[in-house]
Design a protein around this motif. Structure first.
Motif, mmCIF file in Angstrom:
data_model
loop_
_atom_site.group_PDB
_atom_site.id
_atom_site.type_symbol
_atom_site.label_atom_id
_atom_site.label_comp_id
_atom_site.label_asym_id
_atom_site.label_seq_id
_atom_site.Cartn_x
_atom_site.Cartn_y
_atom_site.Cartn_z
ATOM 1 N N THR A 62 0.836 -1.216 0.000
ATOM 2 C CA THR A 62 0.000 0.000 0.000
ATOM 3 C C THR A 62 0.866 1.260 0.000
ATOM 4 O O THR A 62 0.571 2.227 -0.702
ATOM 5 N N GLN A 63 1.936 1.269 0.807
ATOM 6 C CA GLN A 63 2.819 2.444 0.843
ATOM 7 C C GLN A 63 3.369 2.736 -0.552
ATOM 8 O O GLN A 63 3.393 3.883 -0.987
ATOM 9 N N THR A 88 0.859 2.815 9.731
ATOM 10 C CA THR A 88 1.809 2.675 8.612
ATOM 11 C C THR A 88 1.425 3.544 7.407
ATOM 12 O O THR A 88 2.265 3.844 6.570
ATOM 13 N N LEU A 89 0.145 3.951 7.345
ATOM 14 C CA LEU A 89 -0.289 4.769 6.193
ATOM 15 C C LEU A 89 -0.567 6.221 6.591
ATOM 16 O O LEU A 89 -1.111 7.002 5.798
ATOM 17 N N ALA A 90 -0.165 6.581 7.837
ATOM 18 C CA ALA A 90 -0.476 7.920 8.355
ATOM 19 C C ALA A 90 0.103 9.043 7.493
ATOM 20 O O ALA A 90 -0.456 10.136 7.438
ATOM 21 N N ASP A 93 -2.266 10.888 2.296
ATOM 22 C CA ASP A 93 -3.645 11.393 2.332
ATOM 23 C C ASP A 93 -4.434 10.905 1.118
ATOM 24 O O ASP A 93 -5.515 11.398 0.822
ATOM 25 N N ASN A 94 -3.864 9.933 0.396
ATOM 26 C CA ASN A 94 -4.547 9.441 -0.810
ATOM 27 C C ASN A 94 -4.930 7.966 -0.670
ATOM 28 O O ASN A 94 -4.920 7.222 -1.638
ATOM 29 N N VAL A 95 -5.242 7.570 0.557
ATOM 30 C CA VAL A 95 -5.623 6.169 0.763
ATOM 31 C C VAL A 95 -6.856 6.063 1.660
ATOM 32 O O VAL A 95 -7.019 6.845 2.600
ATOM 33 N N GLU A 96 -7.725 5.100 1.324
ATOM 34 C CA GLU A 96 -8.880 4.795 2.160
ATOM 35 C C GLU A 96 -8.853 3.296 2.432
ATOM 36 O O GLU A 96 -8.635 2.503 1.507
ATOM 37 N N VAL A 97 -9.041 2.936 3.713
ATOM 38 C CA VAL A 97 -9.059 1.514 4.056
ATOM 39 C C VAL A 97 -10.483 1.121 4.447
ATOM 40 O O VAL A 97 -11.117 1.808 5.251
ATOM 41 N N ILE A 98 -10.974 0.042 3.876
ATOM 42 C CA ILE A 98 -12.295 -0.469 4.261
ATOM 43 C C ILE A 98 -12.088 -1.822 4.926
ATOM 44 O O ILE A 98 -11.438 -2.710 4.365
#
Ligand code: SAM
Length: 288
Positions: A62-63, A88-90, A93-98
Motif C-alpha cells: 500500500t505504501q 503505517t499509512l499515516a 492522504d490518498n488512501v482509504e481503508v475499508i
C-alpha cells in the motif's frame, strides 16, 4: 513512519501491535523491496491511477501504491490490522481503508462512487485461499478495469496462462482467458514473505480484452460447459457433459454438436481451445 518491505521494520511493527498471523486469512506479508518494485513496475502505475488493493496486510505494498498512484482503496478483512494500517499509512492522504470481506462487497457501486466510471487498476498480493473467486468476481462484476496485477500461487499462475493440450490447462485457463490476456511478470520464492508460504508464487498480469475474443450467446451455459469438461479430465467430453446433467440432451445430440467442431466424438475437453468451447456452447444453446 519507516518504509516497510524489509524484515526488520515488518517485525518491529508486528511486535508493537502483538500481531498474530491468521492462517485462515492467508496472511503472508511481503518483505522484499525488489519484488515490491517489480509489482509497481508491472502495473505501470502513474499519478493518474486509481488503485484497488485487496488485502493490504500491514500496508507494505500500500505504501508503494500511495507513492506512485493518485488514489488507493484498500480492502482488508482482518480488524486487527486496521490500527496497524492507521499508523503505517499515516503519512499518506490518498488512501482509504475499508475493513470488509472483499467477496461480500458491491465493488461496482463502491468504485463508481469513488472514481466515477473511470478505469481502475487492481494490484494485490492475494490471499491464496480465495484467488479464483476474487479474480473471477472482478471480471464478473463488470468493473472498469485497466489491468490486474496480482501475486498468486505459482501453480495457479501457470494454470491461468496455459493453453490446450498441456497438463496445466483447465477450466480456470479458459475462464480467465475469456476475459483477459494473462502474462507472468515474475516468479517469487517463499523467502520474500513472512511467514514463508510452502509454495512458490508469481506476479500475474491480466489485461482485460477491449473486445471479447469470442462471441458467446449464453454466458452461464458457456461456464457450465467449461467446468463439466474439466471436472472429469479422464472422461471424453461427451461423457463429461452428459454426466454433469447441465443440459437436457442425449449423448447422441452432444456427440453431434462435437462433430460439428470438426473434432472426433471421443475428444477430451482439454483438447478444445477457447474458440471451440465458445462454438460448442453456441451450438448446444440452440439445441436446448
Ligand atoms: N498486501 C500485504 C503484503 O503484500 O504484505 C498482505 C498480503 S497477504 C498475502 C493477504 C491479505 O489479505 C491479508 O492481509 C489478509 O488478512 C487479507 N485478506 C484475506 N482474506 C480477505 C478477504 N476476504 N477480504 C479482504 N482481505 C482479505
Amino acid at each position: 513512519m519507516a518504509k516497510l518491505g524489509n524484515p526488520k521494520n515488518t517485525i518491529e511493527i508486528l511486535n508493537k501491535y502483538e500481531f498474530s498471523f491468521q492462517k485462515k486469512f492467508g496472511q503472508n506479508f511481503l518483505v522484499d523491496t525488489h519484488v515490491l518494485d517489480k509489482i509497481v513496475r508491472a502495473a505501470d502505475i502513474t499519478k493518474d491511477d486509481f488503485i484497488l488493493e485487496i488485502g493490504p496486510g500491514i500496508g507494505t505494498l500500500t505504501q508503494y501504491l500511495c507513492e506512485h498512484g493518485k488514489q488507493v482503496l484498500a480492502i482488508e478483512i482482518d480488524k486487527n490490522l486496521i490500527p496497524v494500517l492507521e499508523e503505517t499509512l499515516a503519512d499518506y492522504d490518498n488512501v482509504e481503508v475499508i475493513n470488509e470481506d472483499v467477496l461480500k462487497l458491491d465493488l461496482k457501486k463502491i468504485i463508481e462512487e469513488r472514481n466515477g466510471g473511470n478505469k481502475i487498476k487492481v494490484v494485490a498480493n492475494l490471499p491464496y485461499y480465495i484467488t479464483t473467486p476474487i479474480i473471477m468476481g472482478l471480471f464478473e462484476s463488470n468493473l472498469p478495469i485497466e489491468n490486474i496485477i496480482v501475486m498468486v500461487q505459482k501453480e495457479v499462475a501457470d494454470r491461468i496462462q496455459s493453453g490446450p493440450g498441456t497438463k496445466d490447462y483447465g477450466s480456470i485457463s479458459v475462464a480467465v482467458q475469456y476475459y483477459a490476456k494473462p502474462y507472468i511478470a515474475a516468479n517469487v520464492p517463499p523467502n520474500c514473505f513472512m511467514p514463508r508460504p510452502k509454495v512458490g508464487s508469481a506476479v500475474l498480469c491480466l489485461t482485460p480484452h477491449d473486445n471479447p475474443p469470442v462471441q458467446v450467446k449464453d454466458d452461464k451455459l458457456f461456464f457450465q460447459i467449461i467446468r463439466s469438461a474439466f471436472n472429469q479430465r479422464r472422461k471424453t467430453l461427451v461423457n463429461g457433459l452428459y454426466n454433469a446433467g447441465i443440459i437436457n440432451l442425449t449423448k447422441e445430440e452432444i456427440s453431434e454438436a462435437i462433430t460439428r467442431l470438426d473434432k472426433p466424438v471421443n475428444v477430451r475437453g482439454e483438447a478444445l481451445t477457447l474458440e471451440e468451447f465458445a462454438s460448442l456452447s453456441n451450438i448446444l444453446s440452440e439445441k436446448i
